[in-house]
Design a protein around this motif. Structure first.
Motif, PDB file in Angstrom:
ATOM      1  N   ARG A  57       0.857  -1.184   0.000  1.00 44.91           N
ATOM      2  CA  ARG A  57       0.000   0.000   0.000  1.00 44.91           C
ATOM      3  C   ARG A  57       0.895   1.236   0.000  1.00 44.91           C
ATOM      4  O   ARG A  57       2.052   1.170   0.410  1.00 44.91           O
ATOM      5  CB  ARG A  57      -0.910   0.011   1.233  1.00 44.91           C
ATOM      6  CG  ARG A  57      -2.018  -1.029   1.154  1.00 44.91           C
ATOM      7  CD  ARG A  57      -2.594  -1.276   2.528  1.00 44.91           C
ATOM      8  NE  ARG A  57      -3.439  -0.190   2.995  1.00 44.91           N
ATOM      9  CZ  ARG A  57      -4.727  -0.059   2.705  1.00 44.91           C
ATOM     10  NH1 ARG A  57      -5.320  -0.942   1.963  1.00 44.91           N
ATOM     11  NH2 ARG A  57      -5.424   0.945   3.167  1.00 44.91           N
ATOM     12  N   ILE A  58       0.320   2.347  -0.454  1.00 41.43           N
ATOM     13  CA  ILE A  58       1.105   3.568  -0.625  1.00 41.43           C
ATOM     14  C   ILE A  58       0.343   4.719   0.033  1.00 41.43           C
ATOM     15  O   ILE A  58      -0.865   4.839  -0.175  1.00 41.43           O
ATOM     16  CB  ILE A  58       1.286   3.881  -2.126  1.00 41.43           C
ATOM     17  CG1 ILE A  58       1.948   2.694  -2.837  1.00 41.43           C
ATOM     18  CG2 ILE A  58       2.082   5.155  -2.354  1.00 41.43           C
ATOM     19  CD1 ILE A  58       1.639   2.626  -4.311  1.00 41.43           C
ATOM     20  N   ALA A  59       1.078   5.529   0.820  1.00 35.35           N
ATOM     21  CA  ALA A  59       0.466   6.743   1.357  1.00 35.35           C
ATOM     22  C   ALA A  59       1.061   7.924   0.610  1.00 35.35           C
ATOM     23  O   ALA A  59       2.279   8.078   0.575  1.00 35.35           O
ATOM     24  CB  ALA A  59       0.742   6.874   2.848  1.00 35.35           C
ATOM     25  N   VAL A  60       0.210   8.742  -0.006  1.00 30.52           N
ATOM     26  CA  VAL A  60       0.688   9.940  -0.698  1.00 30.52           C
ATOM     27  C   VAL A  60       0.510  11.123   0.249  1.00 30.52           C
ATOM     28  O   VAL A  60      -0.606  11.390   0.699  1.00 30.52           O
ATOM     29  CB  VAL A  60      -0.093  10.192  -2.003  1.00 30.52           C
ATOM     30  CG1 VAL A  60       0.415  11.441  -2.703  1.00 30.52           C
ATOM     31  CG2 VAL A  60       0.014   8.991  -2.935  1.00 30.52           C
ATOM     32  N   MET A  61       1.631  11.793   0.567  1.00 28.60           N
ATOM     33  CA  MET A  61       1.568  12.909   1.521  1.00 28.60           C
ATOM     34  C   MET A  61       1.774  14.246   0.837  1.00 28.60           C
ATOM     35  O   MET A  61       2.470  14.344  -0.174  1.00 28.60           O
ATOM     36  CB  MET A  61       2.651  12.751   2.595  1.00 28.60           C
ATOM     37  CG  MET A  61       2.386  11.619   3.558  1.00 28.60           C
ATOM     38  SD  MET A  61       3.563  11.664   4.931  1.00 28.60           S
ATOM     39  CE  MET A  61       2.967  13.108   5.851  1.00 28.60           C
ATOM     40  N   ARG A  62       1.163  15.276   1.408  1.00 28.40           N
ATOM     41  CA  ARG A  62       1.427  16.657   0.988  1.00 28.40           C
ATOM     42  C   ARG A  62       1.218  17.554   2.197  1.00 28.40           C
ATOM     43  O   ARG A  62       0.210  17.446   2.876  1.00 28.40           O
ATOM     44  CB  ARG A  62       0.481  17.069  -0.146  1.00 28.40           C
ATOM     45  CG  ARG A  62       0.650  18.534  -0.510  1.00 28.40           C
ATOM     46  CD  ARG A  62      -0.157  18.947  -1.716  1.00 28.40           C
ATOM     47  NE  ARG A  62      -1.578  18.692  -1.546  1.00 28.40           N
ATOM     48  CZ  ARG A  62      -2.510  19.169  -2.359  1.00 28.40           C
ATOM     49  NH1 ARG A  62      -2.168  19.911  -3.378  1.00 28.40           N
ATOM     50  NH2 ARG A  62      -3.778  18.893  -2.153  1.00 28.40           N
ATOM     51  N   LYS A  63       2.167  18.427   2.430  1.00 31.97           N
ATOM     52  CA  LYS A  63       2.069  19.423   3.503  1.00 31.97           C
ATOM     53  C   LYS A  63       1.578  18.821   4.820  1.00 31.97           C
ATOM     54  O   LYS A  63       0.622  19.319   5.421  1.00 31.97           O
ATOM     55  CB  LYS A  63       1.151  20.562   3.062  1.00 31.97           C
ATOM     56  CG  LYS A  63       1.686  21.311   1.855  1.00 31.97           C
ATOM     57  CD  LYS A  63       0.818  22.483   1.513  1.00 31.97           C
ATOM     58  CE  LYS A  63       1.402  23.253   0.340  1.00 31.97           C
ATOM     59  NZ  LYS A  63       0.583  24.332  -0.118  1.00 31.97           N
ATOM     60  N   GLY A  64       2.194  17.723   5.227  1.00 35.64           N
ATOM     61  CA  GLY A  64       1.893  17.147   6.538  1.00 35.64           C
ATOM     62  C   GLY A  64       0.669  16.257   6.583  1.00 35.64           C
ATOM     63  O   GLY A  64       0.391  15.626   7.600  1.00 35.64           O
ATOM     64  N   LYS A  65      -0.083  16.227   5.492  1.00 36.37           N
ATOM     65  CA  LYS A  65      -1.306  15.405   5.489  1.00 36.37           C
ATOM     66  C   LYS A  65      -1.143  14.196   4.583  1.00 36.37           C
ATOM     67  O   LYS A  65      -0.457  14.280   3.567  1.00 36.37           O
ATOM     68  CB  LYS A  65      -2.485  16.219   4.953  1.00 36.37           C
ATOM     69  CG  LYS A  65      -3.026  17.250   5.903  1.00 36.37           C
ATOM     70  CD  LYS A  65      -4.288  17.842   5.291  1.00 36.37           C
ATOM     71  CE  LYS A  65      -4.800  19.003   6.098  1.00 36.37           C
ATOM     72  NZ  LYS A  65      -5.263  18.667   7.436  1.00 36.37           N
ATOM     73  N   VAL A  66      -1.841  13.110   4.944  1.00 37.13           N
ATOM     74  CA  VAL A  66      -1.917  11.973   4.029  1.00 37.13           C
ATOM     75  C   VAL A  66      -3.098  12.245   3.098  1.00 37.13           C
ATOM     76  O   VAL A  66      -4.245  12.280   3.527  1.00 37.13           O
ATOM     77  CB  VAL A  66      -2.114  10.652   4.797  1.00 37.13           C
ATOM     78  CG1 VAL A  66      -2.347   9.503   3.822  1.00 37.13           C
ATOM     79  CG2 VAL A  66      -0.898  10.369   5.657  1.00 37.13           C
TER      80      VAL A  66
END
Ligand code: ADP
Length: 373
Positions: free
Chosen positions: A215-224
């Motif tokens: 599984r993959i978590a895509v993060m941006r600016k501290g959020k998933v």
């Protein structure tokens, strides 16, 4: 074996003086929720500064969450020291003890923990066997005589020898050149499969994330932004950020107008299938997202795309036509033997079209994960 769970984990650093005001206000981790199943590999991916390393360090206990909880097998470890958590970490710079032989690097832990010589030898033999061909030879050499890829294998071996509950890897192969990176990532994956240790793997490279992670978590600016399998992210992206981050070449995104059952790009238009027209009803402007493989070409009802150049990829038996449609950059897959042309008439395969809000990033309609059976 350990199942790791993060519940509403938030972490805010004291702002460094050189960061912008926006960055200074934003937490490095912002209400992160995630379950990492026992024995699975999860990749964390996202642009630089999005919080990947902070997430990994928080799981390890090298950083503490300001709020929220981290659970290992339902046990709250949020306040537990890293040394007590049973994690193994591998970083970008492998930090082997350079003057020791590889074997010494593996033995070091046992010496520090005053384990018997016999136990140390036995465990090292087991690891060498599992680590596969040539590992025995590698650990017989001084680490500063090993190549980057070999050093990384020893570093991983050193980590595995300790029987970690959780394996944490932060950009472990980004120092290696492209070819070695590809080989090493295959080896790492094979090893992780054998050991079945719960693993969190941080990388900024989406292809590596896809290759490594169940599984993959895509993060941006501290959020998933989204957490799921590759198929989930590719076929049902939650928003424009995930849609354009996952996939090579990146998705083309065009502002379009919906009018009278048609989708208009400037003065030209395609007739929409009734089902999509109904799904978009009440909206006059949306954004259309198309992947390179999602187009029909050379159809009479297509809209002309201006072709800038054709990139032929013989190994894939296909070519990419790069160009513009309504002033927006678009890439379309065409047959390898397609002649060079100044324009291509294109029309979306509607079951592969993505629609997004005209201004917000929300996905309105995505193809959905295809059924294979
Ligand atoms: P990534 O691993 O995705 O590149 P990081 O987790 O290293 O991101 O950083 C997330 C954010 O936290 C960034 O804005 C970074 O500048 C900030 N940050 C990271 N470590 C520290 C620290 N020790 N002190 C202050 N700010 C930090």
């Amino acid at each position: 074996m350990v199942r790791v769970e993060l519940k509403h984990v938030t972490r805010k650093y004291q702002a460094a003086t050189e960061v912008s005001e926006e960055d200074a206000k934003r937490p490095a981790l912002d209400d992160v929720n995630m379950v990492i199943e026992d024995g699975s590999i999860v990749s964390i991916v996202g642009p630089s500064g999005c919080g990947k390393s902070t997430l990994l360090k928080t799981i390890a206990g090298l950083e503490y969450a300001d709020s929220g909880q981290i659970l290992y097998n339902q046990v709250d470890v949020t306040q537990i020291e890293p040394g007590q958590r049973g994690v193994g970490m591998v970083f970008q710079d492998y930090a082997l003890y350079p003057t020791m032989k590889g074997k010494g690097n593996l033995h070091y832990y046992f010496e520090v923990h005053q384990r018997t010589e016999a136990e140390m030898e036995q465990r090292t033999r087991e690891i060498a066997q599992i680590m596969g061909v040539g590992f025995d030879l590698l650990i017989g050499q001084k680490t500063d005589t090993l190549s980057g890829g070999e050093q990384q294998r020893v570093a991983i071996g050193r980590c595995i020898v300790r029987d970690p509950y959780v394996f944490l890897m932060d950009e472990p192969i980004s120092n290696l050149d492209a070819k070695l990176r590809e080989r090493t990532r295959i080896e790492i994956k094979k090893m992780l499969r054998k050991f079945k240790v719960t693993t969190v793997y941080v990388t900024h490279d989406q292809q590596e994330a896809i290759f490594m992670g169940d599984r993959i978590a895509v993060m941006r600016k501290g959020k998933v932004e989204q957490y799921g399998t590759f198929d989930d992210l590719y076929f049902t992206p939650a928003n424009l950020f995930v849609a354009t981050f996952i996939g090579t070449p990146p998705m083309s995104v065009m502002p379009v107008v919906v009018a009278g059952g048609r989708l208009m790009i400037e003065q030209s238009g395609w007739t929409l299938p009734a089902e999509i027209a109904a799904a978009l009803s009440g909206r006059s402007q949306v954004r259309l997202g198309m992947r390179a493989e999602g187009w029909n070409i050379d159809t009479p009802d297509g809209i002309p795309m201006e072709v800038r150049y054709i990139e032929r990829i013989p190994t894939e038996q296909a070519a990419f036509a790069h160009g513009t449609l309504g002033g927006v950059s678009v890439t379309v897959i065409i047959p390898l033997d397609h002649p060079d042309v100044p324009t291509l008439r294109v029309i979306p395969k509607w079951d592969q079209a993505y629609f997004f809000d005209a201004t917000a990033e929300t996905a309105l309609r995505t193809p959905g994960v295809p059924e294979l059976f």
